[in-house]
Design a protein around this motif. Structure first.
Motif, PDB file in Angstrom:
ATOM      1  N   MET A  37       0.831  -1.187   0.000  1.00  0.00           N
ATOM      2  CA  MET A  37       0.000   0.000   0.000  1.00  0.00           C
ATOM      3  C   MET A  37       0.874   1.249   0.000  1.00  0.00           C
ATOM      4  N   ALA A  38       0.285   2.388  -0.278  1.00  0.00           N
ATOM      5  CA  ALA A  38       1.041   3.629  -0.316  1.00  0.00           C
ATOM      6  C   ALA A  38       1.613   3.934   1.067  1.00  0.00           C
ATOM      7  N   THR A  39       2.697   4.699   1.097  1.00  0.00           N
ATOM      8  CA  THR A  39       3.306   5.088   2.363  1.00  0.00           C
ATOM      9  C   THR A  39       2.306   5.857   3.217  1.00  0.00           C
ATOM     10  N   ILE A  40       2.243   5.499   4.496  1.00  0.00           N
ATOM     11  CA  ILE A  40       1.306   6.149   5.408  1.00  0.00           C
ATOM     12  C   ILE A  40       1.972   7.366   6.043  1.00  0.00           C
ATOM     13  N   ASP A  41       1.296   8.494   6.006  1.00  0.00           N
ATOM     14  CA  ASP A  41       1.767   9.691   6.693  1.00  0.00           C
ATOM     15  C   ASP A  41       1.171   9.667   8.105  1.00  0.00           C
ATOM     16  N   PHE A  42       1.921   9.077   9.024  1.00  0.00           N
ATOM     17  CA  PHE A  42       1.392   8.898  10.373  1.00  0.00           C
ATOM     18  C   PHE A  42       1.177  10.229  11.097  1.00  0.00           C
ATOM     19  N   ASN A  43       1.996  11.226  10.812  1.00  0.00           N
ATOM     20  CA  ASN A  43       1.790  12.540  11.409  1.00  0.00           C
ATOM     21  C   ASN A  43       0.431  13.106  11.016  1.00  0.00           C
ATOM     22  N   ALA A  44       0.111  12.997   9.718  1.00  0.00           N
ATOM     23  CA  ALA A  44      -1.178  13.517   9.233  1.00  0.00           C
ATOM     24  C   ALA A  44      -2.333  12.738   9.834  1.00  0.00           C
ATOM     25  N   GLU A  45      -2.161  11.428  10.004  1.00  0.00           N
ATOM     26  CA  GLU A  45      -3.246  10.612  10.547  1.00  0.00           C
ATOM     27  C   GLU A  45      -3.509  10.946  12.025  1.00  0.00           C
ATOM     28  N   VAL A  46      -2.443  11.194  12.785  1.00  0.00           N
ATOM     29  CA  VAL A  46      -2.642  11.596  14.175  1.00  0.00           C
ATOM     30  C   VAL A  46      -3.284  12.980  14.235  1.00  0.00           C
ATOM     31  N   GLU A  47      -2.864  13.870  13.345  1.00  0.00           N
ATOM     32  CA  GLU A  47      -3.428  15.224  13.309  1.00  0.00           C
ATOM     33  C   GLU A  47      -4.950  15.186  13.188  1.00  0.00           C
ATOM     34  N   LYS A  48      -5.453  14.267  12.370  1.00  0.00           N
ATOM     35  CA  LYS A  48      -6.900  14.154  12.155  1.00  0.00           C
ATOM     36  C   LYS A  48      -7.636  13.694  13.420  1.00  0.00           C
ATOM     37  N   ARG A  49      -6.921  13.064  14.311  1.00  0.00           N
ATOM     38  CA  ARG A  49      -7.570  12.413  15.451  1.00  0.00           C
ATOM     39  C   ARG A  49      -7.207  13.049  16.795  1.00  0.00           C
ATOM     40  N   LYS A  50      -6.586  14.210  16.773  1.00  0.00           N
ATOM     41  CA  LYS A  50      -6.133  14.834  18.018  1.00  0.00           C
ATOM     42  C   LYS A  50      -7.282  15.069  18.992  1.00  0.00           C
ATOM     43  N   ASP A  51      -8.341  15.655  18.513  1.00  0.00           N
ATOM     44  CA  ASP A  51      -9.464  15.977  19.405  1.00  0.00           C
ATOM     45  C   ASP A  51     -10.086  14.713  19.985  1.00  0.00           C
ATOM     46  N   ALA A  52     -10.241  13.691  19.146  1.00  0.00           N
ATOM     47  CA  ALA A  52     -10.838  12.439  19.608  1.00  0.00           C
ATOM     48  C   ALA A  52      -9.947  11.762  20.653  1.00  0.00           C
ATOM     49  N   LEU A  53      -8.642  11.783  20.411  1.00  0.00           N
ATOM     50  CA  LEU A  53      -7.698  11.182  21.365  1.00  0.00           C
ATOM     51  C   LEU A  53      -7.826  11.862  22.725  1.00  0.00           C
ATOM     52  N   MET A  54      -7.846  13.195  22.722  1.00  0.00           N
ATOM     53  CA  MET A  54      -7.916  13.921  23.984  1.00  0.00           C
ATOM     54  C   MET A  54      -9.256  13.690  24.685  1.00  0.00           C
ATOM     55  N   GLU A  55     -10.317  13.607  23.928  1.00  0.00           N
ATOM     56  CA  GLU A  55     -11.632  13.375  24.522  1.00  0.00           C
ATOM     57  C   GLU A  55     -11.679  12.027  25.229  1.00  0.00           C
ATOM     58  N   ASP A  56     -11.147  10.995  24.563  1.00  0.00           N
ATOM     59  CA  ASP A  56     -11.122   9.665  25.182  1.00  0.00           C
ATOM     60  C   ASP A  56     -10.194   9.637  26.396  1.00  0.00           C
ATOM     61  N   LEU A  57      -9.060  10.319  26.289  1.00  0.00           N
ATOM     62  CA  LEU A  57      -8.124  10.356  27.404  1.00  0.00           C
ATOM     63  C   LEU A  57      -8.735  11.070  28.612  1.00  0.00           C
ATOM     64  N   PHE A  58      -9.428  12.175  28.379  1.00  0.00           N
ATOM     65  CA  PHE A  58     -10.071  12.890  29.480  1.00  0.00           C
ATOM     66  C   PHE A  58     -11.092  12.004  30.195  1.00  0.00           C
ATOM     67  N   THR A  59     -11.786  11.163  29.419  1.00  0.00           N
ATOM     68  CA  THR A  59     -12.745  10.235  30.024  1.00  0.00           C
ATOM     69  C   THR A  59     -12.057   9.343  31.053  1.00  0.00           C
ATOM     70  N   LEU A  60     -10.872   8.854  30.720  1.00  0.00           N
ATOM     71  CA  LEU A  60     -10.127   7.990  31.643  1.00  0.00           C
ATOM     72  C   LEU A  60      -9.544   8.777  32.810  1.00  0.00           C
ATOM     73  N   LEU A  61      -9.032   9.972  32.529  1.00  0.00           N
ATOM     74  CA  LEU A  61      -8.359  10.747  33.561  1.00  0.00           C
ATOM     75  C   LEU A  61      -9.318  11.241  34.645  1.00  0.00           C
ATOM     76  N   ARG A  62     -10.589  11.366  34.303  1.00  0.00           N
ATOM     77  CA  ARG A  62     -11.567  11.838  35.299  1.00  0.00           C
ATOM     78  C   ARG A  62     -11.902  10.766  36.336  1.00  0.00           C
ATOM     79  N   ILE A  63     -11.446   9.551  36.122  1.00  0.00           N
ATOM     80  CA  ILE A  63     -11.724   8.449  37.045  1.00  0.00           C
ATOM     81  C   ILE A  63     -10.556   8.281  38.013  1.00  0.00           C
TER      82      ILE A  63
END
Length: 472
Positions: free
Chosen positions: A1-27
Motif C-alpha cells: 500500500m502507499a506510504t502512510i503519513d502517520f503525522n497527518a493521521e494523528v493530526e486528524k484524530r487529536k481531538d478524539a484522542l484527547m476526549e477519550d483520554l479525558f474520560t479515563l483521567l476523570r476516574i
C-alpha cells in the motif's frame, strides 16, 4: 500500500484522542482496598477505568473481553493467519494515589501552557491512549497485518500486579512472546532490575522518657513518602527544636506542622514525593522525621524503629548503610525506597523497603543482612518478586523500535536499564517503549503530574509506525 503519513493521521484524530483520554483521567483509579470486593477486586475506581476503556474499544469495533474486572483485552488480526505470531501491547489504567500539593484537581484534567495536568497523564493513561490511537489508525486505514495484535490493559500495576497474575491464569489464549508496554520512556527500556519489598518489623515496647504513640507515612511502596506524622508524649521545646532542624536541612525544603495538647504532640514533617524507582529525586519525609525524633530519649521498639531509620535510611538510596548495596556492570546499582511506615505502641512497627536490584543481588541475600541489624526483630518479603529482565539490543523487536524512534526524533537511540518495573517484563521478549521523551520533566508519582500535549501526539505517531513495522 502507499506510504502512510502517520503525522497527518494523528493530526486528524487529536481531538478524539484527547476526549477519550479525558474520560479515563476523570476516574480516580487508585487502588481502594477498603471498598474492594468480588466485583471490584482493587476497588471501584480501577474497575470503572477498565469499563471505560473497554467501552471505547467496543465503540471502535473491537471484540473486547473483561477478565472479572482484573484486566481486559481485545485482539486485532486484520489478515493474520490463525497460527500467526501475536504482538502484545500492555498498558495499565490504575494510578498511584493523588497525594497533596496539587495546583488543580488531579482528577479534573486541565491543559495549562501546553501541558496536560492530571493523575495518570504520564503514568499510564496518557501513553496507553496514545498507543491505542496508534493501533486505531491502522484499523481505520484497513492495513493488512501478518501478526495479530493483542492489546491488554491492567488495573493493579502500581500496587502488586495481581491483575496480570489473574489475567494470565485465566486467559484462554497463549501468552505472547514479544511486545512492549507504553509505560516508561523513549528511546527504549530493554532492561529492568528485579523488584522486591522487604519489611523490617520492630516490637511495640515503648517505656522511655518520651513515648512514641504512633508514626505513619507513605501512600504506596513505590512512592517516596512526601510527609510523615508522629504522635509523641513527653517531649519539651519542640517548636525551638523543629525550627533548628528545618534550618539545618534548609536545602531539602522541609516544613512542619505541630499541634500540642498538654504533653501530647502531633508532628507532621513534609518533604517531596517521587517515584520509588528514583528515590534520590524525592525528599523522604519519614526518614527526616525519624532523624529528628531520634534525638529524644525513646526506649525499646520505638527507639530501634527511629534509630534504624535515622542511622541507616536517611539520605541513603542504595542500601549502603544497611549493608545490602550491590552493583552489577550491566545493570548498575541496587536502589532502595523506604516507602510505607507504621508504628503504634500496641502492635509495634514496620518499615517497607522497596528494592530495585540488578542481576547478582537477590532478595534472600538482602533479607539475611537485614535480619542481623540490631533492633530489627524480623524481616519478611513481599509475596511478589520480579527477577531482573533484559532483552539485547540486537533483538529485532528492540532494533525495530529504536529505528522508528530515531526516524521521528532525529536522535540516536540507545539501550536503557531501569529500576522501575513495567509490564514489558511479563513477556519473554518484552520491553517498555515511551512515552516520556528525552528532556521531558518526569512528574510520575508526584504532585502536578503532567504530560506535554504535543508529546502525547508525537508518541501516538511513533506508536502507530512501530506497530505497523512490527506487524505489517
Amino acid at each position: 500500500m502507499a506510504t502512510i503519513d502517520f503525522n497527518a493521521e494523528v493530526e486528524k484524530r487529536k481531538d478524539a484522542l484527547m476526549e477519550d483520554l479525558f474520560t479515563l483521567l476523570r476516574i480516580n483509579s487508585a487502588e481502594d482496598k477498603a471498598h474492594a470486593d468480588a466485583e471490584n477486586p482493587f476497588g471501584p475506581g480501577p474497575r470503572k477505568a477498565l469499563d471505560a476503556f473497554l467501552a471505547i474499544a467496543q465503540r471502535d469495533g473491537y471484540d473486547t473481553k473483561n477478565y472479572d474486572n482484573y484486566a481486559g483485552h481485545f485482539v486485532y488480526e486484520n489478515g493474520a493467519a490463525n497460527d500467526a505470531e501475536t504482538l502484545a501491547i500492555i498498558g495499565h489504567l490504575d494510578v498511584v494515589p493523588a497525594g497533596s500539593g496539587w495546583d488543580s484537581d488531579p482528577f479534573n484534567p486541565e491543559i495549562r501552557n501546553g501541558n496536560l495536568y492530571a493523575r495518570g497523564a504520564s503514568d499510564d493513561k496518557g501513553p496507553t491512549m496514545a498507543c491505542y490511537y496508534g493501533l486505531k489508525i491502522l484499523k481505520e486505514l484497513d492495513v493488512k497485518l501478518s501478526k495479530k495484535i493483542r492489546f491488554i490493559v491492567g488495573t493493579n500495576e502500581e500496587t502488586g500486579w495481581a491483575d496480570m497474575d489473574y489475567y494470565f491464569e485465566h486467559c484462554e489464549l497463549a501468552l505472547p512472546e514479544f511486545g512492549f508496554s507504553p509505560d516508561a520512556e523513549f528511546p527504549i527500556i530493554n532492561g529492568e532490575k528485579g523488584n522486591i519489598t522487604e519489611y523490617l518489623h520492630f516490637s511495640g515496647k515503648n517505656d522511655g522518657e518520651v513515648l512514641l504513640q504512633s508514626f505513619t507515612a507513605g501512600l504506596a511502596e513505590n512512592m517516596v513518602p512526601e510527609s510523615a506524622t508522629a504522635v509523641i508524649v513527653g517531649a519539651k521545646g519542640l517548636t525551638e527544636q523543629l525550627d533548628s532542624f528545618i534550618e539545618e536541612y534548609q536545602d531539602k525544603g522541609l516544613r512542619y506542622d505541630l499541634v500540642e495538647d498538654g504533653a501530647t504532640a502531633t508532628i507532621t514533617l513534609y518533604g517531596k514525593a517521587a517515584h520509588g524507582a528514583m528515590p534520590e529525586k524525592g525528599v523522604n519525609g519519614a526518614t527526616y522525621l525519624a532523624h529528628f525524633l531520634d534525638r529524644y530519649n525513646f526506649n525499646g521498639g520505638a527507639a530501634a524503629f527511629l534509630r534504624v531509620a535515622s542511622e541507616r535510611l536517611l539520605e541513603d538510596h542504595e542500601g549502603k548503610k544497611l549493608g545490602v548495596a550491590y552493583v552489577d556492570d550491566l545493570m548498575g546499582n541496587t536502589s532502595m525506597n523506604a516507602g510505607v511506615w507504621s508504628f503504634d505502641a500496641s502492635n509495634g512497627g514496620t518499615i517497607a523497603l522497596n528494592f530495585r536490584f540488578p542481576q547478582g543481588n537477590s532478595p534472600e541475600r538482602m533479607q539475611t543482612i537485614l535480619q542481623a541489624i540490631e533492633g530489627v526483630e524480623q524481616v519478611t518479603l513481599s509475596a511478589h518478586v520480579h527477577t531482573p529482565h533484559y532483552v539485547p539490543m540486537e533483538d529485532p523487536l528492540v532494533s525495530t523500535l529504536i529505528h522508528v524512534y530515531e526516524k521521528h526524533t532525529g536522535l540516536k537511540g540507545y539501550e536503557t536499564i531501569i529500576g522501575g518495573g513495567t509490564f514489558g517484563r511479563l513477556l519473554k521478549r518484552g520491553v517498555a517503549y515511551g512515552a516520556m521523551f528525552e528532556g521531558e520533566p518526569d512528574s510520575m508519582h508526584q504532585a502536578n503530574e503532567m504530560k506535554p500535549v504535543e508529546n502525547l501526539f508525537k508518541a501516538a505517531v511513533i506508536y502507530a509506525e512501530a506497530i505497523y513495522e512490527l506487524a505489517k
